[in-house]
Motif scaffolding. Structure first.
Motif, short mmCIF file in Angstrom:
data_model
loop_
_atom_site.label_atom_id
_atom_site.label_comp_id
_atom_site.label_asym_id
_atom_site.label_seq_id
_atom_site.Cartn_x
_atom_site.Cartn_y
_atom_site.Cartn_z
N GLU A 166 25.77 29.52 50.89
CA GLU A 166 25.63 29.32 52.34
C GLU A 166 25.87 27.86 52.72
OE1 GLU A 166 21.89 30.80 53.61
OE2 GLU A 166 22.36 32.90 53.12
N ILE A 167 25.36 26.94 51.91
CA ILE A 167 25.60 25.52 52.18
C ILE A 167 27.10 25.21 52.08
CG2 ILE A 167 25.24 23.18 51.31
CD1 ILE A 167 22.40 24.03 50.53
N TRP B 248 29.71 27.28 52.49
CA TRP B 248 30.56 27.79 53.56
C TRP B 248 30.17 27.26 54.93
CZ3 TRP B 248 28.77 33.32 52.10
CH2 TRP B 248 27.65 33.71 52.83
N THR B 249 29.13 26.47 55.01
CA THR B 249 28.81 25.75 56.24
C THR B 249 29.38 24.34 56.21
OG1 THR B 249 26.76 27.01 56.49
CG2 THR B 249 26.95 24.96 57.73
N VAL B 250 29.21 23.66 55.08
CA VAL B 250 29.65 22.26 54.98
C VAL B 250 31.18 22.16 54.98
CG1 VAL B 250 29.71 20.23 53.49
CG2 VAL B 250 27.56 21.47 53.85
N PRO C 22 33.71 24.28 56.20
CA PRO C 22 34.33 24.43 57.52
C PRO C 22 33.95 23.30 58.48
CG PRO C 22 33.43 26.52 56.79
CD PRO C 22 32.94 25.48 55.84
N GLY C 23 32.69 22.83 58.41
CA GLY C 23 32.29 21.73 59.28
C GLY C 23 33.09 20.48 58.99
#
Length: 403
Positions: A219-220, A222-224, A226-227
Motif C-alpha cells: 500500500e505504501i 502504490w501510494t508513494v 504514483p504520488g
C-alpha cells in the motif's frame, strides 16, 4: 477465469494497437472538410464553373455587328437569374457559418455580376456594347476567382494535427508523449499482472484459498510511487506553462488583433493604417484569422456573451474566452498554410458553427498585401434587396466582416 483473462488481454492489445496506429495516420481524428460542407462546396464549384462559362458567352458578344439575337439575349437573361439565385444561396451559407466573410463577399459579387449582366443584356438588345460587355466579364471573372479561393480554403486545410508547427506545440507534445508512455506502461503492466494472476492462482482441485488482509508495504509503494510521478509531472511542466500562459514571459510586441467570441462566430478586429485597435479605420472580419509565419503573435481575447474557448489544434493553443475579461493569448507558427480555429467549450445550440479559417502567411509583405486588399474591400457595396425579377437576396451589412 479464462474468459476474464482473455478480456483483460484483449483490452491491453486494443489499447496498445491504438497508441501505435495513431502516429501513422495523420487525419484519423480530423473532420472531413468536404463531407461536412458538401452542399456548400457544391455551390462554390457550380459558381466557379458556371461563372467562367457565362463570362465566355458574354465575351463572345463584344464585337457583334448589330443587336444580339433573341437566343443570345435569352441566354443572358438565364445567366442573370442564375446569378441572383446564387446570391441568395451564398447568403444562406454565410448565415449557417460557412466561411462567413468569404460567403458574404461572394454574395455581393454575385449580385453585382447579375446587375452587370442585366446592363449588358439591355445594351446588347439595342446594338454593339463593348463597354457593357467588358464590365460584365470583369464582374464574372472576379466572382469566379473568389469562388476558387474559397474552394481552396476548404479543400486544402493545412497540416494535420500530428505534426507540431509551433514552439508551444512542441513543448505540449513532449509532455503528452511523456504522460502517454508513463500511463501506457502502467496500463499494460496492470493488465498483464491480472492475466498472470488469473492463470497462476486460479482455482484447482485440492488447492486451498488463502485470505490476506493486505500488505502495508504494498500500500505504501502504490501510494508513494504514483504520488512521486504526479509531483515530477507538476514540476516538469512548469516551464511550458509559464512560456504559454504567463504574461510576464511574453515578448514585447503589439497585439495583432482583437478576437471576440460570440454565439456563434469569431469576430476579429485588426488595426488599420493608424496601428491602433478600436479606431474607425480598423479592419473587421468574421471567422478569418491571419498572421505571419515565424513571428510571435498576441491577440486580445474577449467574449460578448457566454464562456467560449479559443482553440488552435495544430498550434496546441487553448484559452477560455470569459465574459468581462480581456485575455492576452500568445502563439506562433513555423509553417505557412491554412489551419483551423475552433470553439472548444459547449456554448449553445450553434456551438458546432464556431469554426474559423486561420491563414499563416509566409512573409510580412504577404500579410500586408492581404490587409490592404481587405481594407479596400471592406466597403464593397452590398447587393440589392432584390433583383428585377423579384428574387429576394439575403440582406448583407455594409462591410464583409460585420454581421
Amino acid at each position: 477465469m479464462k474468459a476474464w483473462s482473455l478480456l483483460f488481454g484483449l483490452t491491453a492489445v486494443i489499447a496498445t494497437a491504438a497508441f501505435v496506429y495513431a502516429p501513422f495516420d495523420e487525419d484519423w481524428w480530423l473532420p472531413s472538410y468536404r463531407a461536412t460542407n458538401a452542399e456548400a462546396m457544391a455551390t462554390l464549384e457550380e459558381i466557379d464553373a458556371r461563372s467562367g462559362a457565362l463570362a465566355g458567352e458574354v465575351e463572345a458578344m463584344r464585337d457583334l455587328g448589330g443587336p444580339a439575337s433573341a437566343e443570345q439575349l435569352e441566354g443572358l437573361d438565364s445567366g442573370r437569374r442564375w446569378l441572383a439565385r446564387q446570391a441568395v444561396r451564398l447568403g444562406m451559407m454565410a448565415d449557417q457559418g460557412f466561411l462567413s466573410e468569404r460567403s458574404r463577399e461572394l454574395q455581393s459579387r454575385a449580385a453585382l455580376a447579375s446587375e452587370a449582366v442585366a446592363s449588358a443584356r439591355e445594351a446588347l438588345g439595342i446594338g454593339p456594347a463593348p463597354a457593357a460587355v467588358e464590365e460584365a466579364v470583369g464582374a464574372l471573372e472576379g466572382l469566379r476567382e473568389r469562388a476558387e479561393a474559397a474552394i481552396a480554403s476548404v479543400s486544402e486545410p493545412g497540416g494535420s494535427l500530428r505534426a507540431p508547427i509551433s514552439s508551444a506545440a512542441r513543448q505540449i507534445d513532449h509532455l503528452y508523449v511523456l504522460i502517454l508512455v508513463i500511463t501506457g506502461l502502467t496500463f499494460v503492466g496492470v493488465m498483464g499482472a491480472m492475466v498472470v494472476a488469473l492463470w497462476r492462482f486460479g482455482a484447482k482441485p485440492g488447492r486451498k484459498a488463502v485470505y490476506s488482509h493486505g500488505s502495508l508495504k504494498v500500500e505504501i509503494a502504490w501510494t508513494v510511487i504514483p504520488g512521486a510521478i504526479l509531483v515530477f509531472l507538476a514540476l516538469y511542466q512548469l516551464r511550458a506553462w509559464a512560456d504559454i500562459k504567463f504574461k510576464s514571459s511574453y515578448p514585447d510586441v503589439a497585439p495583432l488583433a482583437e478576437v471576440t467570441a460570440r454565439q456563434f462566430q469569431w469576430t476579429i478586429r485588426y488595426p488599420g493604417p493608424d496601428g491602433q485597435i478600436g479606431t474607425g479605420d480598423d479592419l473587421h472580419t468574421v471567422n478569418d484569422l491571419h498572421f505571419v509565419k515565424g513571428q510571435p503573435t498576441i491577440i486580445r481575447l474577449k467574449s460578448d456573451d457566454v464562456l467560449h474557448s479559443f482553440f488552435l489544434p495544430q498550434l496546441r493553443i487553448k484559452q477560455d474566452a470569459v465574459p468581462g475579461m480581456d485575455i492576452p493569448v500568445l502563439f506562433d507558427a513555423d509553417k505557412a498554410g491554412r489551419f483551423e480555429l475552433l470553439c472548444a467549450e459547449l456554448c449553445g445550440w450553434g456551438h458546432y458553427k464556431m469554426r474559423a479559417q486561420v491563414t499563416v502567411h509566409e512573409t510580412q509583405d504577404e500579410f500586408d498585401e492581404w490587409l490592404a486588399r481587405s481594407l479596400e474591400e471592406q466597403d464593397y457595396p452590398p447587393p440589392p434587396a432584390s433583383d428585377p425579377d423579384g428574387v429576394a437576396a439575403a440582406a448583407v451589412p455594409p462591410g464583409p466582416g460585420v454581421e
